[in-house]
Design an enzyme around this catalytic site. Structure first.
Site, mmCIF file in Angstrom:
data_model
loop_
_atom_site.group_PDB
_atom_site.id
_atom_site.type_symbol
_atom_site.label_atom_id
_atom_site.label_comp_id
_atom_site.label_asym_id
_atom_site.label_seq_id
_atom_site.Cartn_x
_atom_site.Cartn_y
_atom_site.Cartn_z
ATOM 1 N N LYS A 136 0.841 -1.210 0.000
ATOM 2 C CA LYS A 136 0.000 0.000 0.000
ATOM 3 C C LYS A 136 0.869 1.251 0.000
ATOM 4 O O LYS A 136 0.600 2.209 -0.736
ATOM 5 C CB LYS A 136 -0.938 -0.012 1.212
ATOM 6 C CG LYS A 136 -2.077 -1.008 1.047
ATOM 7 C CD LYS A 136 -2.817 -1.323 2.342
ATOM 8 C CE LYS A 136 -3.801 -2.473 2.086
ATOM 9 N NZ LYS A 136 -4.474 -2.966 3.278
ATOM 10 N N GLN A 146 -4.533 -1.415 9.496
ATOM 11 C CA GLN A 146 -4.482 -2.781 8.952
ATOM 12 C C GLN A 146 -5.006 -3.779 9.988
ATOM 13 O O GLN A 146 -4.543 -3.806 11.125
ATOM 14 C CB GLN A 146 -3.028 -3.108 8.560
ATOM 15 C CG GLN A 146 -2.853 -4.449 7.893
ATOM 16 C CD GLN A 146 -3.483 -4.483 6.496
ATOM 17 O OE1 GLN A 146 -3.336 -3.552 5.707
ATOM 18 N NE2 GLN A 146 -4.201 -5.554 6.205
ATOM 19 N N ASP A 162 -11.220 2.592 4.031
ATOM 20 C CA ASP A 162 -11.585 1.177 4.042
ATOM 21 C C ASP A 162 -13.102 1.015 3.998
ATOM 22 O O ASP A 162 -13.599 -0.103 3.836
ATOM 23 C CB ASP A 162 -11.049 0.520 5.329
ATOM 24 C CG ASP A 162 -10.087 -0.613 5.039
ATOM 25 O OD1 ASP A 162 -9.929 -0.958 3.855
ATOM 26 O OD2 ASP A 162 -9.513 -1.147 5.998
#
Ligand code: NDP
Length: 297
Positions: free
Chosen positions: A54, A98, A121
């Site tokens: 990422k 994460q 997200d």
């Protein structure tokens, strides 16, 4: 019949190139550089790979990119303090923590603490609610990627019968919402669904997001259907020699070999949905940056 293989790598590369162009335009015309902050707690090996990827991809498209690596023993209050700082940081437009987090940390509380405007997200209740209400939202990246692959393969999705296997907040539910928005007739199946093979056989579009290796067999698939396999499962090699050496490989939730003989089109694992997820994260960060700056999306 052998199914067309949907190449997620190629589509993701094209999407990343489009994002890079948009970032360049925002920097030139608005002095706006979209910024993504990724937070990793602990040393989970798969998470480390994802987080590195990422960071690298966001830099490659010209974004501002920050990765916060915190020790596994980080306390909830400390993590929430970092999220609050990132919420207030004008250089950061997207925040991604994460998952999975170490067991002593509360993922739900972390999601709730992220500003919905920076929730790239798409997990915050505000964004899930906005998606369900048909309002502009930040939508989870993997479902966005699935929809791009479906449109690439089928064009207009109106009237198609779609079956989504899995009902998670991250994949199953949002992908079902997006299919509904695209005027599909949608069924959501899960672990309590009765006669799952028969339900799957109804699908023109079959999305598998279960987390069980090769669960969906060839004879569960309607001939000619489009199959999107979201699953990422690590299994021993079929070759007994390699398996004995402890070597593993990635497979999806669909029995790929069998499905190839029946489906019209299918995403492979790896190189199907996976590469789309990161590309859509970059796109979400650009969307968030534009909305925060009041630039029309
Ligand atoms: P979850 O574990 O959160 O959800 C799994 C879903 O599958 C649940 O709704 C569960 O039903 C359902 N399920 C489990 N067993 C069965 C069964 N035997 N029959 C029917 N349904 C079943 O997983 P995620 O949604 O987070 O992820 C799904 C898969 O996608 C995983 O393999 C994951 O690694 C992968 N993934 C891939 C990504 C990518 O970038 N390609 C991104 C995110 C995930 P119930 O609700 O009843 O328990």
């Amino acid at each position: 019949m052998t199914a067309k293989i949907i190449d997620g790598k190629v589509v993701a590369e094209r999407l990343r190139a489009q994002v890079a162009e948009e970032v360049a335009r925002l920097r030139a015309d608005y002095k706006l550089q979209p910024g993504l902050a990724v937070v990793l707690v602990g040393e989970d090996p798969a998470s480390q790979v994802y987080v590195r990827s990422k960071g690298e991809h966001s830099l490659a498209v010209g974004m501002h990119s920050v990765t916060h690596r915190l020790p596994a023993e980080t306390q909830q209050a400390e993590l929430l303090r970092l999220v609050a700082e990132l919420n207030a940081d004008p250089l950061i437009h997207g925040i991604l923590v994460q998952f999975p987090l170490p067991k002593h940390l509360d993922e739900k509380a972390v999601i709730a603490a992220i500003s919905p405007d920076k929730d790239v997200d798409g997990l915050h209740t505000v964004n899930a609610g906005r998606l369900a209400s048909g309002l502009p939202a930040l939508v989870p990246c993997t479902p966005l990627g699935c929809m791009i692959l479906l449109r690439e393969t089928l064009g207009d999705l109106t009237g198609k019968r779609a079956v989504v296997v899995g009902r998670s907040q991250l994949v199953g539910k949002p992908v079902a919402q997006l299919l509904l928005q695209a005027d599909c007739t949608v069924t959501i199946a899960h672990s309590r669904t009765q006669d799952l093979p028969a339900v799957c056989r109804e699908a023109d579009i079959l999305v598998a997001a279960v987390g069980r290796p090769r669960m969906i067999r060839g004879d569960w698939i309607k001939p000619g259907a489009t199959v999107i396999d979201v699953g990422i499962n690590r299994v021993p090699f079929d070759d007994p020699e390699k398996a004995a050496q402890g070597k593993t490989k990635l497979v999806g939730d669909v029995h790929y070999k069998e499905a190839l003989e029946v489906a019209g089109a299918i995403t492979p694992v790896p190189a199907g949905v996976g590469p789309m997820t990161v590309a859509c994260l970059l796109q979400n960060t650009v969307t968030a940056a534009k909305r925060l700056a009041g630039i029309e999306v």
